[in-house]
Motif scaffolding. Structure first.
Motif, mmCIF file in Angstrom:
data_model
loop_
_atom_site.group_PDB
_atom_site.id
_atom_site.type_symbol
_atom_site.label_atom_id
_atom_site.label_comp_id
_atom_site.label_asym_id
_atom_site.label_seq_id
_atom_site.Cartn_x
_atom_site.Cartn_y
_atom_site.Cartn_z
ATOM 1 N N ALA A 178 -10.398 27.926 8.080
ATOM 2 C CA ALA A 178 -11.092 27.079 9.051
ATOM 3 C C ALA A 178 -12.001 27.915 9.941
ATOM 4 N N ALA A 179 -13.172 27.352 10.238
ATOM 5 C CA ALA A 179 -14.114 27.990 11.162
ATOM 6 C C ALA A 179 -13.974 27.451 12.572
ATOM 7 N N ASN A 180 -13.294 26.316 12.712
ATOM 8 C CA ASN A 180 -13.196 25.647 14.004
ATOM 9 C C ASN A 180 -12.529 26.535 15.050
ATOM 10 N N GLY A 181 -13.236 26.824 16.135
ATOM 11 C CA GLY A 181 -12.648 27.559 17.250
ATOM 12 C C GLY A 181 -12.678 29.067 17.139
ATOM 13 N N VAL A 182 -13.251 29.602 16.055
ATOM 14 C CA VAL A 182 -13.314 31.057 15.907
ATOM 15 C C VAL A 182 -14.731 31.487 15.546
ATOM 16 N N GLU A 183 -15.057 32.706 15.905
ATOM 17 C CA GLU A 183 -16.340 33.296 15.514
ATOM 18 C C GLU A 183 -16.024 34.525 14.679
ATOM 19 N N GLU A 184 -16.012 34.351 13.357
ATOM 20 C CA GLU A 184 -15.721 35.439 12.441
ATOM 21 C C GLU A 184 -16.500 35.218 11.159
ATOM 22 N N GLU A 185 -16.787 36.291 10.470
ATOM 23 C CA GLU A 185 -17.706 36.226 9.335
ATOM 24 C C GLU A 185 -17.250 35.267 8.248
ATOM 25 N N HIS A 186 -15.964 35.245 7.948
ATOM 26 C CA HIS A 186 -15.488 34.462 6.805
ATOM 27 C C HIS A 186 -14.611 33.274 7.199
ATOM 28 N N GLY A 187 -14.599 32.914 8.470
ATOM 29 C CA GLY A 187 -13.887 31.712 8.873
ATOM 30 C C GLY A 187 -14.500 30.493 8.208
ATOM 31 N N GLY A 188 -13.676 29.650 7.595
ATOM 32 C CA GLY A 188 -14.166 28.475 6.882
ATOM 33 C C GLY A 188 -14.513 28.733 5.438
ATOM 34 N N ALA A 189 -14.261 29.957 4.954
ATOM 35 C CA ALA A 189 -14.562 30.299 3.562
ATOM 36 C C ALA A 189 -13.458 29.809 2.630
ATOM 37 N N LEU A 190 -13.796 29.724 1.353
ATOM 38 C CA LEU A 190 -12.826 29.477 0.288
ATOM 39 C C LEU A 190 -12.647 30.784 -0.477
ATOM 40 N N PHE A 191 -11.393 31.186 -0.661
ATOM 41 C CA PHE A 191 -11.086 32.457 -1.308
ATOM 42 C C PHE A 191 -10.418 32.239 -2.657
ATOM 43 N N GLU A 192 -10.633 33.178 -3.567
ATOM 44 C CA GLU A 192 -9.926 33.234 -4.837
ATOM 45 C C GLU A 192 -9.113 34.519 -4.862
ATOM 46 N N VAL A 193 -7.818 34.393 -5.133
ATOM 47 C CA VAL A 193 -6.879 35.504 -5.030
ATOM 48 C C VAL A 193 -6.200 35.733 -6.374
ATOM 49 N N ASP A 194 -5.939 36.990 -6.685
ATOM 50 C CA ASP A 194 -5.088 37.337 -7.828
ATOM 51 C C ASP A 194 -3.660 37.446 -7.305
ATOM 52 N N PRO A 195 -2.804 36.444 -7.540
ATOM 53 C CA PRO A 195 -1.476 36.442 -6.936
ATOM 54 C C PRO A 195 -0.444 37.270 -7.686
ATOM 55 N N GLY A 196 -0.765 37.661 -8.925
ATOM 56 C CA GLY A 196 0.202 38.429 -9.704
ATOM 57 C C GLY A 196 1.325 37.601 -10.280
ATOM 58 N N CYS A 197 1.145 36.287 -10.312
ATOM 59 C CA CYS A 197 2.134 35.384 -10.899
ATOM 60 C C CYS A 197 1.422 34.086 -11.244
ATOM 61 N N ARG A 198 2.158 33.146 -11.826
ATOM 62 C CA ARG A 198 1.572 31.861 -12.205
ATOM 63 C C ARG A 198 2.184 30.725 -11.389
ATOM 64 N N GLY A 199 1.406 29.663 -11.290
ATOM 65 C CA GLY A 199 1.895 28.467 -10.628
ATOM 66 C C GLY A 199 2.493 27.484 -11.608
ATOM 67 N N VAL A 200 2.764 26.300 -11.133
ATOM 68 C CA VAL A 200 3.271 25.203 -11.956
ATOM 69 C C VAL A 200 2.275 24.046 -11.869
ATOM 70 N N PRO A 201 2.200 23.195 -12.908
ATOM 71 C CA PRO A 201 1.249 22.076 -12.866
ATOM 72 C C PRO A 201 1.521 21.152 -11.686
ATOM 73 N N ALA A 202 0.454 20.656 -11.107
ATOM 74 C CA ALA A 202 0.591 19.751 -9.956
ATOM 75 C C ALA A 202 1.105 18.397 -10.408
ATOM 76 N N PHE A 203 1.936 17.783 -9.563
ATOM 77 C CA PHE A 203 2.350 16.410 -9.819
ATOM 78 C C PHE A 203 1.185 15.465 -9.460
ATOM 79 N N LEU A 204 1.061 14.385 -10.222
ATOM 80 C CA LEU A 204 0.005 13.417 -10.016
ATOM 81 C C LEU A 204 0.540 12.187 -9.308
ATOM 82 N N SER A 205 -0.324 11.489 -8.630
ATOM 83 C CA SER A 205 0.061 10.250 -7.963
ATOM 84 C C SER A 205 0.223 9.141 -8.986
ATOM 85 N N GLY A 206 1.307 8.384 -8.841
ATOM 86 C CA GLY A 206 1.535 7.228 -9.701
ATOM 87 C C GLY A 206 1.029 5.945 -9.094
ATOM 88 N N ASN A 207 0.392 6.041 -7.933
ATOM 89 C CA ASN A 207 -0.083 4.841 -7.223
ATOM 90 C C ASN A 207 -1.501 4.480 -7.669
#
Length: 285
Positions: free
Chosen positions: A256-285
């Motif tokens: 978030a950029a709200n309330g701060v003055e910094e170069e990368h506030g509000g940015a989207l990052f891509e990280v190498d976590p060194g592990c894998r996630g699990v598939p997201a659950f979907l909405s049934g509604n």
């Protein structure tokens, strides 16, 4: 704790006032997320690097894919069905008891397709928020009041739910059975230099990753709630994290950029976590 992996910055022509609501669509191979206060839904194609953005009529807390196609989103004080190409919004349900002083925040689906979501005050300083379940009808899921309800994360086997009040610095654990929450117990109590717990997601080893608002990092916790690993990020207000990519071996992180003055506030990052996630659950509604 061991140091984390590499961090990259997603190039785009705007930043998020309050990035949140990450969702990886395996069906589309796309990343979706929201800018709550900027009133936008964003979409990234990792294959091309293209980022698209759509304006919403009110604040937008989260976006979750539907099993039947399309998406649901929390907009203002409502739950809406959203489609893209062309972009349309259809309100499905209003969240009870809300006023213009409140808004939706974060949400997640469980294995049965139910949604779990929070509402909170814009002021972020009074416990007038609540935690809800949506299964076609909006029902209050927890009697406790919340100031900043955040990061519902559902155990991949559907046995329990983790949720936090960021203002309290505590991640709570709820047994989950037939859509009903059991009594909540503290799972992780944040220490002063850990920041505040925000968005959360599980990895394939049953560990929990938490976006640490105010601490410039995401932290991995063991299934017992012990901190294992911290990945530093070049922004202070880290708000959410999700696994993505074809092998679920990339992590995307909002800020978030709200309330701060910094170069990368509000940015989207891509990280190498060194592990894998699990598939997201979907909405049934």
């Amino acid at each position: 704790m061991a140091p984390g992996g590499s961090v990259g910055l997603i190039a785009r022509d705007r930043i998020d006032t309050l990035g949140e609501g990450l969702f990886w669509s395996a069906r589309e191979g796309m990343l979706y997320w929201t800018d709550i206060l900027g009133r936008r839904i964003n979409r990234l194609s990792p294959a091309t690097g293209q980022v698209e953005s759509w304006e919403t009529p009110d604040v937008v807390g989260w976006i979750i894919e539907r099993a039947e196609g399309g998406f649901l989103a929390g907009i203002g004080r409502s739950i809406a069905q959203v489609a893209f190409d062309p972009f349309t919004i259809d309100i499905l349900a209003q969240i009870p008891g809300q006023t213009e002083a409140t808004r939706v925040n974060d949400a997640a689906a469980d294995p049965q397709g139910r949604l779990w979501l929070g509402t909170m005050p814009f002021s972020c300083d009074v416990p007038t928020g609540a935690f809800w379940r949506f299964d076609g009808t909006v029902t209050r899921a927890d009697a406790a009041p919340y100031t900043i309800p955040n990061g519902p994360a559902i155990d991949p086997k559907g046995r329990f739910l983790l949720h936090t009040d960021s203002a309290m610095g505590v991640i709570f654990r709820y047994p989950l059975e037939d859509g009903v929450l059991g009594a909540r117990t503290p799972f992780v109590v944040f220490e002063d230099d850990w920041g505040s717990p925000d968005g959360m997601t599980f990895d394939a080893e049953g560990c929990l990753w938490v976006a640490c608002w105010g601490a410039s990092c995401v932290t991995r916790f063991s299934p017992e709630g012990v901190p294992l690993r911290r990945i530093a990020l070049p922004a202070s207000q880290i708000s959410n994290c999700v696994f993505g990519g074809a092998n679920l071996d990339r992590m995307y992180v909002t800020s978030a950029a709200n309330g701060v003055e910094e170069e990368h506030g509000g940015a989207l990052f891509e990280v190498d976590p060194g592990c894998r996630g699990v598939p997201a659950f979907l909405s049934g509604n």
